[in-house]
Design a protein around this motif. Structure first.
Motif, PDB file in Angstrom:
ATOM      1  N   ASP A 100       0.830  -1.202   0.000  1.00 62.40           N
ATOM      2  CA  ASP A 100       0.000   0.000   0.000  1.00 62.40           C
ATOM      3  C   ASP A 100       0.868   1.257   0.000  1.00 62.40           C
ATOM      4  OD1 ASP A 100      -2.654   1.389   0.307  1.00 62.40           O
ATOM      5  OD2 ASP A 100      -1.703   2.062   2.172  1.00 62.40           O
ATOM      6  N   VAL A 101       1.947   1.259   0.783  1.00 59.96           N
ATOM      7  CA  VAL A 101       2.852   2.418   0.800  1.00 59.96           C
ATOM      8  C   VAL A 101       3.479   2.618  -0.580  1.00 59.96           C
ATOM      9  CG1 VAL A 101       5.041   3.284   1.715  1.00 59.96           C
ATOM     10  CG2 VAL A 101       3.331   2.339   3.265  1.00 59.96           C
ATOM     11  N   LEU A 102       3.894   1.537  -1.233  1.00 58.85           N
ATOM     12  CA  LEU A 102       4.460   1.658  -2.576  1.00 58.85           C
ATOM     13  C   LEU A 102       3.425   2.191  -3.566  1.00 58.85           C
ATOM     14  CD1 LEU A 102       6.646  -1.578  -2.889  1.00 58.85           C
ATOM     15  CD2 LEU A 102       7.402   0.767  -2.398  1.00 58.85           C
ATOM     16  N   ALA A 103       2.182   1.737  -3.440  1.00 58.06           N
ATOM     17  CA  ALA A 103       1.123   2.218  -4.329  1.00 58.06           C
ATOM     18  C   ALA A 103       0.866   3.711  -4.110  1.00 58.06           C
ATOM     19  CB  ALA A 103      -0.160   1.414  -4.105  1.00 58.06           C
ATOM     20  N   GLN A 104       0.859   4.150  -2.850  1.00 53.78           N
ATOM     21  CA  GLN A 104       0.665   5.562  -2.549  1.00 53.78           C
ATOM     22  C   GLN A 104       1.855   6.392  -3.032  1.00 53.78           C
ATOM     23  OE1 GLN A 104      -2.183   6.932  -1.319  1.00 53.78           O
ATOM     24  NE2 GLN A 104      -2.971   4.849  -1.518  1.00 53.78           N
ATOM     25  N   PHE A 105       3.047   5.817  -2.986  1.00 54.97           N
ATOM     26  CA  PHE A 105       4.241   6.487  -3.497  1.00 54.97           C
ATOM     27  C   PHE A 105       4.123   6.722  -4.998  1.00 54.97           C
ATOM     28  CE2 PHE A 105       8.470   5.715  -5.489  1.00 54.97           C
ATOM     29  CZ  PHE A 105       9.101   6.884  -5.100  1.00 54.97           C
ATOM     30  N   VAL A 159      10.997   6.583   0.922  1.00 58.37           N
ATOM     31  CA  VAL A 159      10.592   5.457   0.081  1.00 58.37           C
ATOM     32  C   VAL A 159      11.437   5.431  -1.193  1.00 58.37           C
ATOM     33  CG1 VAL A 159       8.713   4.439  -1.258  1.00 58.37           C
ATOM     34  CG2 VAL A 159       8.251   5.399   1.013  1.00 58.37           C
ATOM     35  N   ALA A 160      11.639   6.585  -1.826  1.00 55.62           N
ATOM     36  CA  ALA A 160      12.461   6.642  -3.038  1.00 55.62           C
ATOM     37  C   ALA A 160      13.887   6.170  -2.757  1.00 55.62           C
ATOM     38  CB  ALA A 160      12.473   8.065  -3.587  1.00 55.62           C
ATOM     39  N   SER A 161      14.402   6.524  -1.593  1.00 55.17           N
ATOM     40  CA  SER A 161      15.759   6.100  -1.225  1.00 55.17           C
ATOM     41  C   SER A 161      15.833   4.589  -1.038  1.00 55.17           C
ATOM     42  CB  SER A 161      16.193   6.814   0.059  1.00 55.17           C
ATOM     43  OG  SER A 161      16.202   8.218  -0.116  1.00 55.17           O
ATOM     44  N   HIS A 162      14.793   4.010  -0.426  1.00 53.08           N
ATOM     45  CA  HIS A 162      14.756   2.551  -0.283  1.00 53.08           C
ATOM     46  C   HIS A 162      14.657   1.877  -1.649  1.00 53.08           C
ATOM     47  CE1 HIS A 162      13.615  -1.459   1.146  1.00 53.08           C
ATOM     48  NE2 HIS A 162      12.628  -1.402   0.253  1.00 53.08           N
ATOM     49  N   VAL A 163      13.789   2.403  -2.511  1.00 55.22           N
ATOM     50  CA  VAL A 163      13.598   1.810  -3.837  1.00 55.22           C
ATOM     51  C   VAL A 163      14.906   1.833  -4.627  1.00 55.22           C
ATOM     52  CG1 VAL A 163      12.439   2.165  -6.061  1.00 55.22           C
ATOM     53  CG2 VAL A 163      11.126   2.285  -3.927  1.00 55.22           C
ATOM     54  N   GLU A 164      15.707   2.872  -4.435  1.00 56.52           N
ATOM     55  CA  GLU A 164      16.999   2.948  -5.116  1.00 56.52           C
ATOM     56  C   GLU A 164      17.939   1.837  -4.651  1.00 56.52           C
ATOM     57  OE1 GLU A 164      20.789   6.041  -5.366  1.00 56.52           O
ATOM     58  OE2 GLU A 164      18.759   6.836  -5.052  1.00 56.52           O
ATOM     59  N   ARG A 191      11.449  -3.157  -8.777  1.00 59.64           N
ATOM     60  CA  ARG A 191      10.609  -3.864  -9.759  1.00 59.64           C
ATOM     61  C   ARG A 191       9.131  -3.652  -9.450  1.00 59.64           C
ATOM     62  NH1 ARG A 191      14.691  -7.805  -8.996  1.00 59.64           N
ATOM     63  NH2 ARG A 191      13.377  -8.904  -7.473  1.00 59.64           N
ATOM     64  N   ALA A 192       8.774  -3.665  -8.164  1.00 57.93           N
ATOM     65  CA  ALA A 192       7.376  -3.460  -7.788  1.00 57.93           C
ATOM     66  C   ALA A 192       6.898  -2.070  -8.190  1.00 57.93           C
ATOM     67  CB  ALA A 192       7.200  -3.673  -6.285  1.00 57.93           C
ATOM     68  N   VAL A 193       7.749  -1.058  -7.991  1.00 52.53           N
ATOM     69  CA  VAL A 193       7.382   0.310  -8.360  1.00 52.53           C
ATOM     70  C   VAL A 193       7.246   0.438  -9.871  1.00 52.53           C
ATOM     71  CG1 VAL A 193       8.289   2.680  -8.459  1.00 52.53           C
ATOM     72  CG2 VAL A 193       8.234   1.445  -6.293  1.00 52.53           C
ATOM     73  N   GLN A 194       8.134  -0.198 -10.617  1.00 54.06           N
ATOM     74  CA  GLN A 194       8.017  -0.165 -12.078  1.00 54.06           C
ATOM     75  C   GLN A 194       6.695  -0.777 -12.531  1.00 54.06           C
ATOM     76  OE1 GLN A 194      11.437  -1.691 -14.204  1.00 54.06           O
ATOM     77  NE2 GLN A 194      12.871  -0.675 -12.828  1.00 54.06           N
ATOM     78  N   ALA A 195       6.320  -1.912 -11.924  1.00 53.09           N
ATOM     79  CA  ALA A 195       5.060  -2.564 -12.294  1.00 53.09           C
ATOM     80  C   ALA A 195       3.861  -1.691 -11.927  1.00 53.09           C
ATOM     81  CB  ALA A 195       4.958  -3.922 -11.609  1.00 53.09           C
ATOM     82  N   LEU A 196       3.900  -1.073 -10.755  1.00 57.26           N
ATOM     83  CA  LEU A 196       2.804  -0.197 -10.340  1.00 57.26           C
ATOM     84  C   LEU A 196       2.709   1.035 -11.240  1.00 57.26           C
ATOM     85  CD1 LEU A 196       3.331  -0.382  -6.478  1.00 57.26           C
ATOM     86  CD2 LEU A 196       1.264  -1.133  -7.691  1.00 57.26           C
ATOM     87  N   THR A 197       3.858   1.558 -11.647  1.00 54.78           N
ATOM     88  CA  THR A 197       3.870   2.724 -12.537  1.00 54.78           C
ATOM     89  C   THR A 197       3.288   2.373 -13.895  1.00 54.78           C
ATOM     90  OG1 THR A 197       5.838   3.583 -11.401  1.00 54.78           O
ATOM     91  CG2 THR A 197       5.342   4.479 -13.588  1.00 54.78           C
TER      92      THR A 197
END
Length: 247
Positions: free
Chosen positions: A9-14, A27-32, A39-45
């Motif tokens: 949910d946090v990634l989706a809100q991000f 969150v962006a720093s963790h994703v980096e 990969r999860a953020v890319q899929a959500l985007t």
């Protein structure tokens, strides 16, 4: 290995842009740092783009040539060939003035870019910073025993974002949280009653959690707090009136 991540949910809100600025930075720093969440953020985007623009967006990559938009290919023309083919000679001066104005503005903007910080020196080490932090100014480091922190100059209402350094063999006295506290490990490791945390781990705690972080090797963390911490044991409880200012 990174074992602690933001929730789905946090990634989706991000991805949706709904998080407060400081939380988005963490969150962006963790994703980096985390290939799994990247990969999860890319899929959500990608899914967000499909939801917004329809399935046809998947085909857009196959139609990126200029002709697909009804344009001709001008890649073989230089500046004066273009003018000779599509412009009047009387327009040359106006176009030159326009180009000069644009490039002059770009030069001015370059001089006004914020200073970037790619790493910090703390605890005798140089620690690289995530990309999301590089345009945010750091305030002066302040310390108490083996604990030191530097606030980040990001105006985000009641939320406070800091870099926190705990020196080798240091700890934070047992405490809970009046609001929430997010911690991202940038270097080193620490342990508490709930587990072991290493570089890249993302931890979100609130008033339901009580813990005492301890580090043998030292650590540097990026933190966001919404309210004061509250010490729960021993003499450290005398610090509760200033708990908001510690980190």
């Amino acid at each position: 290995m990174i074992n602690h991540h933001p929730t789905s949910d946090v990634l989706a809100q991000f991805v949706a842009g709904n998080l407060p600025a400081s939380v988005s930075v963490v969150v962006a720093s963790h994703v980096e740092l985390c290939s799994e969440c990247n990969r999860a953020v890319q899929a959500l985007t990608e899914q967000a783009a499909i939801d917004a623009f329809g399935e046809s967006i998947k085909e857009q990559g196959l139609r990126d040539e200029p002709q697909a938009a009804g344009l001709e290919d001008f890649s073989g023309l230089d500046y004066f060939d273009f003018l000779n083919q599509f412009g009047d000679s009387d327009d040359y001066a106006d176009l030159d003035d326009c180009i000069e104005a644009i490039t002059a503005q770009e030069r001015d903007d370059t001089n006004q870019l914020p200073q970037t910080v790619t790493e910090i020196a703390v605890g005798g080490e140089r620690i690289p910073l995530p990309t999301a932090l590089k345009s945010i100014a750091l305030k002066e480091w302040q310390g108490m025993g083996k604990l030191s922190r530097s606030r980040l100059a990001l105006d985000d209402g009641d939320l406070r974002m800091s870099l926190l350094h705990i020196d080798k063999g240091g700890s934070v006295p047992c405490h809970t949280h009046k609001g929430f506290e997010i911690t991202l490990l940038l270097q080193g490791s620490f342990t508490d009653e709930m587990g072991v945390y290493r570089k890249g781990d993302f931890v979100w705690l609130d008033g339901q959690h009580t813990h005492q972080p301890v580090t043998e090797e030292g650590c540097v963390c990026l933190t966001v707090s919404s309210d004061a911490i509250h010490f729960t044991q021993g003499m450290s409880q005398l610090l509760n009136p200033i708990g908001r200012f510690i980190y």
